[in-house]
Design a protein around this motif. Sequence first.
Motif, mmCIF file in Angstrom:
data_model
loop_
_atom_site.group_PDB
_atom_site.id
_atom_site.type_symbol
_atom_site.label_atom_id
_atom_site.label_comp_id
_atom_site.label_asym_id
_atom_site.label_seq_id
_atom_site.Cartn_x
_atom_site.Cartn_y
_atom_site.Cartn_z
ATOM 1 N N GLU A 161 41.808 33.684 46.788
ATOM 2 C CA GLU A 161 40.404 34.003 46.519
ATOM 3 C C GLU A 161 39.834 34.754 47.714
ATOM 4 O O GLU A 161 40.061 34.375 48.862
ATOM 5 C CB GLU A 161 39.586 32.739 46.268
ATOM 6 N N LYS B 69 41.809 36.454 42.910
ATOM 7 C CA LYS B 69 40.459 36.379 42.347
ATOM 8 C C LYS B 69 39.449 36.976 43.311
ATOM 9 O O LYS B 69 39.406 36.624 44.489
ATOM 10 C CB LYS B 69 40.093 34.924 42.049
ATOM 11 N N GLN C 101 47.093 30.820 43.976
ATOM 12 C CA GLN C 101 45.846 31.577 43.863
ATOM 13 C C GLN C 101 45.337 32.011 45.228
ATOM 14 O O GLN C 101 45.401 31.257 46.204
ATOM 15 C CB GLN C 101 44.771 30.743 43.149
ATOM 16 N N GLN D 297 39.836 38.679 38.119
ATOM 17 C CA GLN D 297 41.086 38.344 38.782
ATOM 18 C C GLN D 297 42.236 39.119 38.154
ATOM 19 O O GLN D 297 42.151 39.585 37.024
ATOM 20 C CB GLN D 297 41.361 36.842 38.710
ATOM 21 N N VAL E 243 41.017 44.895 42.380
ATOM 22 C CA VAL E 243 40.514 43.644 41.809
ATOM 23 C C VAL E 243 39.008 43.811 41.598
ATOM 24 O O VAL E 243 38.231 43.793 42.561
ATOM 25 C CB VAL E 243 40.796 42.446 42.734
#
Length: 425
Positions: free
Chosen positions: A303, A325, A301, A384, A379
Amino acid sequence: MKPIQLFIYSLLIAAFSSACSQNSRTDKNAQAVQQDSSYVVDVIAADYAFGMPNEIPSGWVTFRMENMGMEEHLGIINKYPDSLGYEGVVRMTREALAQEGMNGFYPLLGLREKQYGGPAMLSPGLTGETTVHLEPGVYALNCWVVTEDGEYHMQRGMTRPFTVTDKSSGAEKPETTTDIAVSSFDITIKDPIAAGDHTFNVDFGNSHNVHLAKLEEDTDLEMLKEWMNSIRVPSPVTFLGGAEQGVEGTSSTFKATLEPGRYAFLTFGLAIHGMVEEIYVPESGAAPASTSAKPTNAAIQIESDVNDTILPETIQTGRTPIVVKNTGSVDYAINLFRMKEGKSAEDFKTYFEAVNVYRTAQREPGNAPYYSIPPPKVVPAGEQIELTLTIDESQYVILPILMTGSLEEAWRDGNIVHSMQGVSK
């Protein structure tokens, strides 16, 4: 250039010059005809020009392209604003061809509205059929293969304006034998493939492309995947056609005859990142549906709110889902790059500082220290997206850029240039 090539080239250039002043005249080197439930437009591809009619109907249209040149050719169909008109596209094309390098083409390229697919790469002497759905408007057929000298075929005259009329072709979408799905960043073959004649249906989950290549037993697939980043002649394999990038959510078809042997379905610019599917067609039976697109690693992931990005320092090699995300309140585009062997994020910054203009850097095949992973993915704020990439032992550069920003400026900001290192398990 051989005498027959020179003769064909002269005919096509003469046809294009005629079209510049008389858009009602049809190129005598190509035809558009109704055949059963299909509508076929014959296209001649030479080094370096297209021959085809000035006008074709709307709806389902099959482009039957014959490569009469000595180099590979493809045909991407670009739509332009109706307000520009056919004569406007012809005029801008002539002006672009009169200038050195790509500079003359930038105004024309900036006006493109959509890409409607078209015939993918064909090796010399071969003919391919690709069927697309076109709406009325002004278009151009363009070849983006690169010469040994580093020029795009389009720069040498391989661009052909044409008009799609309000009259319907009355054709139906061809019946297909095999379904292929393309998305970020996968090619998925949904049906087994046996030897014989095939009509492939390509569903565009994203605006990508599919090129079908016939491989020899000793063809180095890794070398071919890297060649697909520049498509600079000569080609190391025989290309049988395919489907160029269509509008996301649409589909197109292409025909090919497969003999027993080794083949690969590849995407320009993305094969090296996992958009490739190799098959071996047996003497009897069929090659199985796709399996290589399945992830081999757990998801990682990333962010980011653009100003603050959190990501792992390392990422395992292999097929890896990447979840991006957006933790901020505004949309941004995530830009991804894989650095070439021995290159790092610092080389990325140094390169852009030296070149100074991103567009120039992007249009010079082979000079950049990275492999771009296009296109940038939007995005939305608070949401996400998931991408699946084939990771190798390279450094990957990630840039989240606000929709109002630009890559030309972003590379200067060290705070938003981030990187991860691919490592073996």
